[in-house]
Structure formats: structure tokens, C-alpha cells
Design a protein around this motif. Structure first.
Motif, short mmCIF file in Angstrom:
data_model
loop_
_atom_site.label_atom_id
_atom_site.label_comp_id
_atom_site.label_asym_id
_atom_site.label_seq_id
_atom_site.Cartn_x
_atom_site.Cartn_y
_atom_site.Cartn_z
N UNK A 158 0.79 -1.23 0.00
CA UNK A 158 0.00 0.00 0.00
C UNK A 158 0.82 1.28 0.00
N UNK A 159 2.13 1.20 0.29
CA UNK A 159 2.97 2.39 0.19
C UNK A 159 3.32 2.67 -1.26
N UNK A 160 3.79 3.87 -1.55
CA UNK A 160 4.19 4.20 -2.92
C UNK A 160 5.59 3.65 -3.19
N UNK A 175 -0.62 16.57 -7.20
CA UNK A 175 0.62 15.79 -7.09
C UNK A 175 0.32 14.36 -6.67
N UNK A 176 1.05 13.41 -7.22
CA UNK A 176 0.95 12.02 -6.82
C UNK A 176 1.63 11.82 -5.46
N UNK A 177 1.31 10.69 -4.81
CA UNK A 177 1.85 10.43 -3.48
C UNK A 177 3.37 10.38 -3.48
N UNK A 178 3.97 9.71 -4.44
CA UNK A 178 5.44 9.60 -4.47
C UNK A 178 6.08 10.98 -4.59
N UNK A 179 5.48 11.87 -5.39
CA UNK A 179 6.02 13.22 -5.52
C UNK A 179 5.91 13.96 -4.19
N UNK A 180 4.79 13.78 -3.50
CA UNK A 180 4.62 14.40 -2.19
C UNK A 180 5.62 13.88 -1.17
N UNK A 181 5.94 12.59 -1.24
CA UNK A 181 6.93 12.03 -0.32
C UNK A 181 8.32 12.58 -0.60
N UNK A 182 8.68 12.68 -1.85
CA UNK A 182 10.01 13.22 -2.18
C UNK A 182 10.11 14.69 -1.80
N UNK A 183 9.02 15.42 -1.99
CA UNK A 183 9.00 16.83 -1.62
C UNK A 183 9.19 16.97 -0.10
N UNK A 184 8.53 16.10 0.67
CA UNK A 184 8.68 16.10 2.14
C UNK A 184 10.13 15.84 2.53
N UNK A 185 10.74 14.82 1.91
CA UNK A 185 12.12 14.48 2.22
C UNK A 185 13.06 15.63 1.87
N UNK A 186 12.84 16.24 0.71
CA UNK A 186 13.71 17.33 0.29
C UNK A 186 13.58 18.53 1.23
N UNK A 187 12.37 18.79 1.70
CA UNK A 187 12.20 19.95 2.57
C UNK A 187 12.96 19.78 3.88
N UNK A 188 12.87 18.60 4.48
CA UNK A 188 13.56 18.42 5.76
C UNK A 188 15.07 18.32 5.56
#
Length: 413
Positions: A158-160, A175-188
Motif C-alpha cells: 500500500x505504500x508508494x 501531485x501524486x503520493x510519491x512526488x509528495x513524499x520526495x518533496x517532504x524528504x527534500x524539505x527536511x
């Protein structure tokens, strides 16, 4: 790759399959029914009891709850409402076509659902947290294993593609989930200045997504996990990405971490620490940061007054999903950092609605992929348990009862 922890192998001995009939206490069941009827009379929901009775103040389009076995439902609530409500869903005694929609009005009014005159009885009816779930060094390993060593295959279903098990931060509404996850990682990672040559420590590996992202930026990463299942798959994914020389995955408790780092990052890990260990957790992060280093945290929070009121309670989430878990308030996090470290705050950002969206996608994907998960031997009761967990969590963020933050700190030079 091992797919299922031997202690949690699906089957009749699994915790979710040990659920039996409700404890019988007519007096407590009658009291629970009275409280429930009082709680829902003003809620914008529809409650349909077997036999035809209707409760709730919702119109024809309001979320629907079907109580299929009222007797069993109220006996479970009477035994322990914080556990019985979810157990009754697991047992199929109540149902809803859209459980997250149904649970959201409950979450919005959670502090006032129980009449104030009865709230003082909390200490008499709330089950205490089991001592075995304390997050000692050995207790933390057991608690983490019960969730994260469940099965890599379940999470992969169920994860991306990034295998990230924390809130995404969506850069756009489409935005797709994977894009949102990468954006979160890049921000932190931007928050802590992770770049070429940065010595970065991650506390809480997951399945390696942040370590991979940091290593792609040129950082030298040490990442800590207590889950043998996660370590095995994270190392595999890191090697497949060609980054094995940049990332060291260690099966190690944060209390035993060593070294000095330019940056430390911990994403949704403090929730597994426990309030009695929060001071030691922050002291460890402070100790591991080099002078001038930066700390990035992603933290789930709840209102401070609710944290204080519920911190001793043993809930359905503790029993079935996150033993030993404890969600802090933003105030508790910042006060603990101030009182037990020399760290200085550098910024904070909340994005609770993004977590609600993340959880909805996970739940929909979990149900869509259920046949693949069931093929590994997991039961229908396991499905209902996870559906309730994901819907219950989504409702908390949709209602604003829960929030999620990225917090930045700096260690003075």
C-alpha cells in the motif's frame, strides 16, 4: 528476504485473531449505551441499529454507521470504550460504507463526547498501559517489532514506490503520493543543509527513503533502526540505488548511537519514544550534533490538554497497532528541547491536511491490494483492523485533532 516476523505470523495465534466475544457486564453495557446515545444525538451522522432504531442528527447524506449487533457493541464499549469501539469494528459488529467520513465528526468533538460530569471517572474506567510496553531498550525493540516487523510485503502493498511510511507534503493539489513524499524528504533535508560531504545521522530508518535521498545529494549517512525487517529491505534498496558506500544502516537504539554529525534527522520517530524518555531522546540528539549542526524533526502532535488527559490510557491503537506509542503536543516537544538541550529553534511548518490525504491514499490502496495481502495468510479480521486504523487516523487529521509538523533546530557553535 523474510516477509513475516515469526512472532507475528498470520494465523489463529496472531493478536488480531485472538479477539474473542465481548466481556459480559450488563450494568457497564447499559451505562455505555446511555453515554453513546448522549454522544451521538447532536452529531451530523446517521446511526442505524439492527431492529430499525435510528440515532444521530445527520440528514440523508450524512455518514452512516450500521450497528449490526447492538448487544455485543455496547458490551465492548462498557468493558473499555477506548479499545472496545475498534474491537467491535474488527469483529464486524458495526460497519460503515465510509468509515473515515463517519469517524471525522467523532474526532471533531472528541473532548466533549463524554459529559463533563462523567469525565472525572476516567481514572476508574481507563485501562492503564501495560508495564511491558514501556520503551526501555528491550521494550522498544519488542514494540517496534510488533508493528514494523509485521511483513515487508504488507507495507509494500500500500505504500508508494519510495516505501515512505510517514506523511507526504504535497507540492500541488494534483501531485501524486510519491512526488509528495520526495518533496517532504527534500524539505527536511534542506532544513538541515544536507549536501555534498554532510555527515548525516537519521534516527528511524524506515525502508531507507530518506537515507537514499540524502545520499543522492552527496551526504554520508548513518541511519538507525530497531527493526530487523526494515534493515534488511533498506540495505537491499540502498544497494540497488548504487549508494551502498554512502549509507550505513545500523540495528541500534538511539540511546547507544555514537559519533558527531553535521545534521540529524528523525521523521515521525518521537511518537515511539514515550514521554518518560523524551528528555533522554533530545539529550541524545543534542549530544550527537556537532557544534553548529542542525536537527530536523517530523512530529505528529495532538492538543496539549488532550495529551495530558490521555497520556496514561491504554487505547485500541496501543493494543493492536503501536504498543508503547505516545503522541506529544507541540508544546511538549518544544519545552522538552528547551529544557534538556541547548538547541535553538529555526522554524516550523504544519501540514496536517496532507497527512489526511496520505492516509486516504494508503487506505484505498490497501483495500485495492487486499487480495495480494491476503495471499500471505492474513485474515479478514486483519483487514478490518488495518482499515479501521487507517480510517481512524485519517479522521484525526481531517478533524484537526491531530497535526504533523516539521521542526528545525540548530546547535550553537
Amino acid at each position: 528476504m523474510s516477509t513475516t516476523s515469526p512472532d507475528l505470523a498470520p494465523g489463529p495465534v496472531a493478536p488480531w485473531d485472538r479477539l474473542g466475544p465481548p466481556p459480559r457486564s450488563p450494568l457497564r453495557a447499559r451505562a455505555a449505551e446511555r453515554v453513546f446515545r448522549h454522544a451521538v444525538r447532536g452529531l451530523p451522522v446517521r446511526i442505524a441499529l439492527a431492529g430499525g432504531e435510528r440515532l444521530g442528527a445527520g440528514g440523508p447524506d450524512a455518514p452512516l454507521m450500521r450497528i449490526l449487533d447492538p448487544e455485543a457493541f455496547f458490551h465492548r464499549l462498557g468493558a473499555d470504550s477506548k479499545i472496545g469501539f475498534g474491537e467491535s469494528y474488527m469483529a464486524g459488529e458495526w460497519d460503515s460504507p465510509h468509515p473515515a467520513d463517519l469517524l471525522t465528526p467523532f474526532a471533531e468533538r472528541l473532548p466533549s463526547l463524554v459529559p463533563r460530569s462523567l469525565q472525572g471517572l476516567r481514572r476508574w474506567v481507563d485501562a492503564p498501559r501495560p508495564g511491558a510496553e514501556r520503551n526501555t531498550t528491550s521494550g522498544s525493540r519488542r514494540n517496534i517489532a510488533r508493528h514494523y516487523d509485521l511483513s515487508n510485503d504488507v507495507f509494500a502493498a500500500f505504500l508508494d514506490e519510495t516505501m515512505t511510511y510517514s506523511s507526504a507534503l504535497f507540492p500541488r493539489t494534483d501531485a501524486e503520493l510519491a512526488e509528495g513524499q520526495r518533496h517532504k524528504l527534500d524539505r527536511i533535508l534542506d532544513q538541515v543543509g544536507a549536501t555534498e560531504g554532510t555527515r548525516l545521522l537519521e534516527v528511524g530508518t524506515g525502508w531507507g527513503s530518506l537515507a537514499i535521498r540524502a545520499a543522492e545529494r552527496g551526504a554520508q549517512v548513518t541511519t538507525l533502526t530497531l527493526s530487523a525487517e526494515q534493515k534488511e529491505l533498506a540495505e537491499k534498496r540502498i544497494c540497488e540505488a548504487g549508494l551502498g558506500d554512502r549509507v550505513d544502516v545500523q540495528l541500534r537504539d538511539y540511546r547507544h548511537a555514537e559519533g558527531s554529525y553535521d545534521a540529524v534527522v528523525s521523521v515521525e520517530m518521537i511518537e515511539a519514544v514515550g514521554s518518560e524518555y523524551w528528555p533522554g531522546y533530545f539529550a541524545a540528539l543534542d549530544r550527537l550534533l556537532a557544534p553548529g549542526g542542525r536537527l530536523g524533526l517530523q512530529v505528529i502532535t495532538m492538543p496539549h490538554d488532550r495529551m495530558l488527559a490521555s497520556r496514561r490510557s491504554h487505547t485500541w491503537i496501543h493494543k493492536y497497532v503501536f504498543p508503547g506509542g505516545e503522541i506529544p503536543s507541540l508544546r511538549a516537544v518544544e519545552d522538552t528541547a528547551r529544557e534538556h538541550t541547548g538547541l535553538l529553534g529555526t522554524g516550523r511548518c504544519s501540514f496536517g491536511p496532507d497527512y489526511a490525504r496520505t492516509l486516504r491514499i494508503w487506505r484505498e490502496t490497501f483495500l485495492l491490494r487486499w487480495n495480494d495481502i491476503a495471499a500471505h495468510g492474513f485474515s479478514e479480521r486483519f483487514r478490518r483492523m488495518w482499515e479501521f486504523y487507517l480510517a481512524y487516523s485519517e479522521a484525526g487529521f481531517r478533524a484537526g485533532y491531530l497535526d504533523v509538523w516539521q521542526l528545525g533546530f540548530r546547535k550553537p557553535s
